[in-house]
Design a protein around this motif. Structure first.
Motif, PDB file in Angstrom:
ATOM      1  N   GLY A 104       0.798  -1.227   0.000  1.00  0.00           N
ATOM      2  CA  GLY A 104       0.000   0.000   0.000  1.00  0.00           C
ATOM      3  C   GLY A 104       0.829   1.275   0.000  1.00  0.00           C
ATOM      4  O   GLY A 104       0.509   2.239  -0.706  1.00  0.00           O
ATOM      5  N   SER A 105       1.921   1.296   0.780  1.00  0.00           N
ATOM      6  CA  SER A 105       2.695   2.533   0.881  1.00  0.00           C
ATOM      7  C   SER A 105       3.365   2.884  -0.457  1.00  0.00           C
ATOM      8  O   SER A 105       3.499   4.051  -0.802  1.00  0.00           O
ATOM      9  N   TYR A 106       3.765   1.853  -1.202  1.00  0.00           N
ATOM     10  CA  TYR A 106       4.410   2.096  -2.505  1.00  0.00           C
ATOM     11  C   TYR A 106       3.374   2.571  -3.536  1.00  0.00           C
ATOM     12  O   TYR A 106       3.639   3.447  -4.350  1.00  0.00           O
ATOM     13  N   ILE A 107       2.193   1.969  -3.468  1.00  0.00           N
ATOM     14  CA  ILE A 107       1.119   2.403  -4.373  1.00  0.00           C
ATOM     15  C   ILE A 107       0.752   3.856  -4.072  1.00  0.00           C
ATOM     16  O   ILE A 107       0.542   4.660  -4.981  1.00  0.00           O
ATOM     17  N   LYS A 108       0.720   4.176  -2.780  1.00  0.00           N
ATOM     18  CA  LYS A 108       0.378   5.538  -2.371  1.00  0.00           C
ATOM     19  C   LYS A 108       1.338   6.555  -2.992  1.00  0.00           C
ATOM     20  O   LYS A 108       0.929   7.618  -3.465  1.00  0.00           O
ATOM     21  N   GLU A 109       2.626   6.218  -2.991  1.00  0.00           N
ATOM     22  CA  GLU A 109       3.614   7.128  -3.595  1.00  0.00           C
ATOM     23  C   GLU A 109       3.320   7.353  -5.067  1.00  0.00           C
ATOM     24  O   GLU A 109       3.443   8.459  -5.584  1.00  0.00           O
ATOM     25  N   ILE A 110       2.961   6.270  -5.766  1.00  0.00           N
ATOM     26  CA  ILE A 110       2.667   6.388  -7.198  1.00  0.00           C
ATOM     27  C   ILE A 110       1.421   7.248  -7.418  1.00  0.00           C
ATOM     28  O   ILE A 110       1.413   8.168  -8.236  1.00  0.00           O
ATOM     29  N   VAL A 111       0.383   6.953  -6.634  1.00  0.00           N
ATOM     30  CA  VAL A 111      -0.873   7.710  -6.759  1.00  0.00           C
ATOM     31  C   VAL A 111      -0.619   9.203  -6.525  1.00  0.00           C
ATOM     32  O   VAL A 111      -1.084  10.068  -7.278  1.00  0.00           O
ATOM     33  N   GLN A 112       0.175   9.506  -5.507  1.00  0.00           N
ATOM     34  CA  GLN A 112       0.451  10.924  -5.206  1.00  0.00           C
ATOM     35  C   GLN A 112       1.255  11.594  -6.313  1.00  0.00           C
ATOM     36  O   GLN A 112       1.010  12.749  -6.659  1.00  0.00           O
ATOM     37  N   ALA A 113       2.193  10.849  -6.876  1.00  0.00           N
ATOM     38  CA  ALA A 113       3.012  11.426  -7.948  1.00  0.00           C
ATOM     39  C   ALA A 113       2.179  11.712  -9.202  1.00  0.00           C
ATOM     40  O   ALA A 113       2.504  12.600  -9.975  1.00  0.00           O
ATOM     41  N   LEU A 114       1.091  10.956  -9.384  1.00  0.00           N
ATOM     42  CA  LEU A 114       0.258  11.164 -10.574  1.00  0.00           C
ATOM     43  C   LEU A 114      -0.817  12.224 -10.358  1.00  0.00           C
ATOM     44  O   LEU A 114      -1.457  12.659 -11.309  1.00  0.00           O
ATOM     45  N   ARG A 115      -1.051  12.619  -9.105  1.00  0.00           N
ATOM     46  CA  ARG A 115      -2.081  13.611  -8.768  1.00  0.00           C
ATOM     47  C   ARG A 115      -2.095  14.839  -9.692  1.00  0.00           C
ATOM     48  O   ARG A 115      -3.157  15.219 -10.182  1.00  0.00           O
ATOM     49  N   PRO A 116      -0.900  15.485  -9.921  1.00  0.00           N
ATOM     50  CA  PRO A 116      -0.915  16.700 -10.734  1.00  0.00           C
ATOM     51  C   PRO A 116      -1.486  16.497 -12.142  1.00  0.00           C
ATOM     52  O   PRO A 116      -1.970  17.443 -12.747  1.00  0.00           O
ATOM     53  N   SER A 117      -1.462  15.275 -12.649  1.00  0.00           N
ATOM     54  CA  SER A 117      -2.000  15.024 -13.985  1.00  0.00           C
ATOM     55  C   SER A 117      -3.518  15.141 -13.996  1.00  0.00           C
ATOM     56  O   SER A 117      -4.129  15.317 -15.048  1.00  0.00           O
ATOM     57  N   GLY A 118      -4.150  15.006 -12.828  1.00  0.00           N
ATOM     58  CA  GLY A 118      -5.612  15.072 -12.748  1.00  0.00           C
ATOM     59  C   GLY A 118      -6.304  13.812 -13.245  1.00  0.00           C
ATOM     60  O   GLY A 118      -7.533  13.746 -13.284  1.00  0.00           O
ATOM     61  N   VAL A 119      -5.541  12.804 -13.624  1.00  0.00           N
ATOM     62  CA  VAL A 119      -6.123  11.575 -14.157  1.00  0.00           C
ATOM     63  C   VAL A 119      -6.491  10.639 -12.995  1.00  0.00           C
ATOM     64  O   VAL A 119      -5.685  10.424 -12.098  1.00  0.00           O
ATOM     65  N   PRO A 120      -7.720  10.105 -12.999  1.00  0.00           N
ATOM     66  CA  PRO A 120      -8.113   9.227 -11.893  1.00  0.00           C
ATOM     67  C   PRO A 120      -7.337   7.917 -11.854  1.00  0.00           C
ATOM     68  O   PRO A 120      -6.987   7.362 -12.885  1.00  0.00           O
ATOM     69  N   CYS A 121      -7.084   7.457 -10.648  1.00  0.00           N
ATOM     70  CA  CYS A 121      -6.347   6.218 -10.418  1.00  0.00           C
ATOM     71  C   CYS A 121      -7.268   5.162  -9.848  1.00  0.00           C
ATOM     72  O   CYS A 121      -7.956   5.412  -8.857  1.00  0.00           O
ATOM     73  N   ILE A 122      -7.258   3.995 -10.451  1.00  0.00           N
ATOM     74  CA  ILE A 122      -8.073   2.863 -10.000  1.00  0.00           C
ATOM     75  C   ILE A 122      -7.116   1.832  -9.399  1.00  0.00           C
ATOM     76  O   ILE A 122      -6.119   1.491 -10.027  1.00  0.00           O
ATOM     77  N   LEU A 123      -7.416   1.359  -8.202  1.00  0.00           N
ATOM     78  CA  LEU A 123      -6.576   0.313  -7.612  1.00  0.00           C
ATOM     79  C   LEU A 123      -7.348  -0.998  -7.561  1.00  0.00           C
ATOM     80  O   LEU A 123      -8.416  -1.075  -6.958  1.00  0.00           O
ATOM     81  N   TYR A 124      -6.806  -2.019  -8.226  1.00  0.00           N
ATOM     82  CA  TYR A 124      -7.440  -3.343  -8.236  1.00  0.00           C
ATOM     83  C   TYR A 124      -6.671  -4.334  -7.373  1.00  0.00           C
ATOM     84  O   TYR A 124      -5.445  -4.439  -7.490  1.00  0.00           O
ATOM     85  N   ILE A 125      -7.377  -5.025  -6.504  1.00  0.00           N
ATOM     86  CA  ILE A 125      -6.805  -6.167  -5.792  1.00  0.00           C
ATOM     87  C   ILE A 125      -7.772  -7.343  -5.925  1.00  0.00           C
ATOM     88  O   ILE A 125      -8.986  -7.182  -5.729  1.00  0.00           O
ATOM     89  N   LYS A 126      -7.216  -8.487  -6.265  1.00  0.00           N
ATOM     90  CA  LYS A 126      -8.008  -9.718  -6.257  1.00  0.00           C
ATOM     91  C   LYS A 126      -7.935 -10.237  -4.820  1.00  0.00           C
ATOM     92  O   LYS A 126      -6.931 -10.052  -4.154  1.00  0.00           O
ATOM     93  N   ASN A 127      -8.987 -10.887  -4.335  1.00  0.00           N
ATOM     94  CA  ASN A 127      -9.030 -11.300  -2.915  1.00  0.00           C
ATOM     95  C   ASN A 127      -8.827 -10.098  -1.986  1.00  0.00           C
ATOM     96  O   ASN A 127      -7.920 -10.046  -1.171  1.00  0.00           O
ATOM     97  N   SER A 128      -9.698  -9.135  -2.174  1.00  0.00           N
ATOM     98  CA  SER A 128      -9.525  -7.842  -1.526  1.00  0.00           C
ATOM     99  C   SER A 128     -10.351  -7.684  -0.253  1.00  0.00           C
ATOM    100  O   SER A 128     -10.275  -6.662   0.422  1.00  0.00           O
ATOM    101  N   ARG A 129     -11.145  -8.723   0.086  1.00  0.00           N
ATOM    102  CA  ARG A 129     -12.150  -8.535   1.144  1.00  0.00           C
ATOM    103  C   ARG A 129     -11.564  -8.067   2.464  1.00  0.00           C
ATOM    104  O   ARG A 129     -12.149  -7.212   3.135  1.00  0.00           O
ATOM    105  N   HIS A 130     -10.403  -8.603   2.831  1.00  0.00           N
ATOM    106  CA  HIS A 130      -9.808  -8.225   4.123  1.00  0.00           C
ATOM    107  C   HIS A 130      -8.982  -6.933   4.032  1.00  0.00           C
ATOM    108  O   HIS A 130      -8.379  -6.520   5.012  1.00  0.00           O
ATOM    109  N   LEU A 131      -8.943  -6.327   2.849  1.00  0.00           N
ATOM    110  CA  LEU A 131      -8.023  -5.195   2.637  1.00  0.00           C
ATOM    111  C   LEU A 131      -8.707  -3.891   2.258  1.00  0.00           C
ATOM    112  O   LEU A 131      -8.058  -2.957   1.793  1.00  0.00           O
TER     113      LEU A 131
END
Ligand code: CP3
Length: 308
Positions: free
Chosen positions: A187-214
């Motif tokens: 999660g922390s690494y994904i967060k860095e990527i999401v934040q770095a893309l923020r200025p582009s204004g493009v929405p970010c979708i995060l997919y996890i398979k077997n995501s129920r506990h997360l």
């Protein structure tokens, strides 16, 4: 998802003539394969045909495709030197076929459909790159994850510049982590990527398979949309995400493969009913289309969503 194209006879016909790696790195083939499902179903979005393993491949790892087994690297990363030997990603040199394809696809679909670019999460990509599973809990894994953040950001930025209007991050193996491990290893690494893309204004979708506990952990990474596997009830997802993120998912691909079109239409209706009124809901599957799924079934799903 990775298998989506494979149920289409027109994909298999092209695949009979070309090696998977050739398809991944040839502009005209990327354009063609990306547009095949759109031509057939008129979906509201088109995901570019590529693979999460393309990034480590262009960084210098030798990717092979074994029929029946899928993609694998010939030599895995065993130590820091192997990791350092990988090239720094440069979009112009490394992925002109992909950025070129994105531009052509956008030109063809115009405003009729949204174009989605993607990458694997550092955790998921590293799990294909590293040799010794025991290194996965240590120093080498951390350096690999950090390195993948550095390279994934410009990899996604290049796709955005070439016309991607949304970005999906596939953390297909994130579900193997326990909730209390997730932030530290993925999660922390994904967060860095999401934040770095923020200025582009493009929405970010995060997919996890077997995501129920997360669900909480996915939201903490800060994506605009959480995309959940079919094992994760949408009711629960709504409760967790309300006011924090849009939701994508999560029709069961096994039901899509096995049922009659009428049943699929009914089940799709139920899913839509559950999500009725939820802001920014994106109807989708909970994982990729299984290769033996009849095209009539996929059509029943898409048509039901679009007529609702
Ligand atoms: O379906 C599409 O064309 C969309 C593009 C796409 C592919 N891979 C093409 C592909 C996407 C979004 C991916 C992502 C991907 N690749 C993921 C994350 C999503 C998921 O499914 O969890 C992962 C883990 C990979 C790695 C990968 N690529 C594997 C493990 C395999 C073998 C899969 C299998 O079930 O055999 C692939 C192959 C692959 N990637 C195919 C396609 C169309 C099938 C290639 C073929 O046999 O012709």
């Amino acid at each position: 998802m990775r298998q989506a194209g494979r149920h289409l006879p027109e994909y298999r016909a092209l695949r009979d003539q070309h090696d998977f790696l050739e398809m991944l790195t040839t502009e005209e083939l990327i354009v063609e394969v990306s547009l095949q499902p759109w031509r057939r179903y008129q979906t509201d979005a088109v995901i570019v045909f590529s693979d999460i393993l393309l990034l480590p491949k262009v960084m210098g790892m030798n990717l092979m495709f074994l029929e029946g087994q899928g993609p694998k690297f010939r030599k895995l990363i065993a130590n820091e030197e192997d990791l350092k030997a990988l090239k720094k990603f440069e979009a112009e040199r490394d992925i002109p076929f992909l950025t070129g394809a994105l531009k052509k696809i956008k030109k063809e679909i115009g405003d009729r459909a949204a174009l989605i670019g993607f990458a694997g999460s550092p955790w998921t990509v590293a799990s294909y790159m590293l040799k010794d599973p025991s290194t996965r809990s240590g120093y080498l894994l951390k350096s690999c994850l950090e390195r993948l953040v550095q390279e994934t950001v410009p990899y996604l930025q290049a796709q955005i510049e070439a016309g991607a209007e949304a970005i999906q991050i596939f953390d297909s193996w994130g579900g193997n982590l326990k909730a209390k491990e997730y932030a530290e290893w993925s999660g922390s690494y994904i967060k860095e990527i999401v934040q770095a893309l923020r200025p582009s204004g493009v929405p970010c979708i995060l997919y996890i398979k077997n995501s129920r506990h997360l669900l909480k952990e996915m939201l903490a990474a800060g994506p605009d949309v959480i995309s959940v596997g079919w094992e994760t009830p949408l009711e629960e997802t709504k409760k967790a995400a309300e006011g924090k993120a849009a939701i994508q998912g999560n029709f069961n691909p096994h039901i899509l493969m096995q049922s009659k079109p009428e049943t699929i239409a009914q089940e799709t209706q139920k899913m839509l009913e559950t999500m009725k009124g939820y802001p920014g809901y994106i109807a989708n599957l909970g994982h990729g289309v299984l290769p033996k799924t009849p095209v009539e079934n996929v059509k029943a799903f898409v048509d039901t969503v679009q007529q609702s």
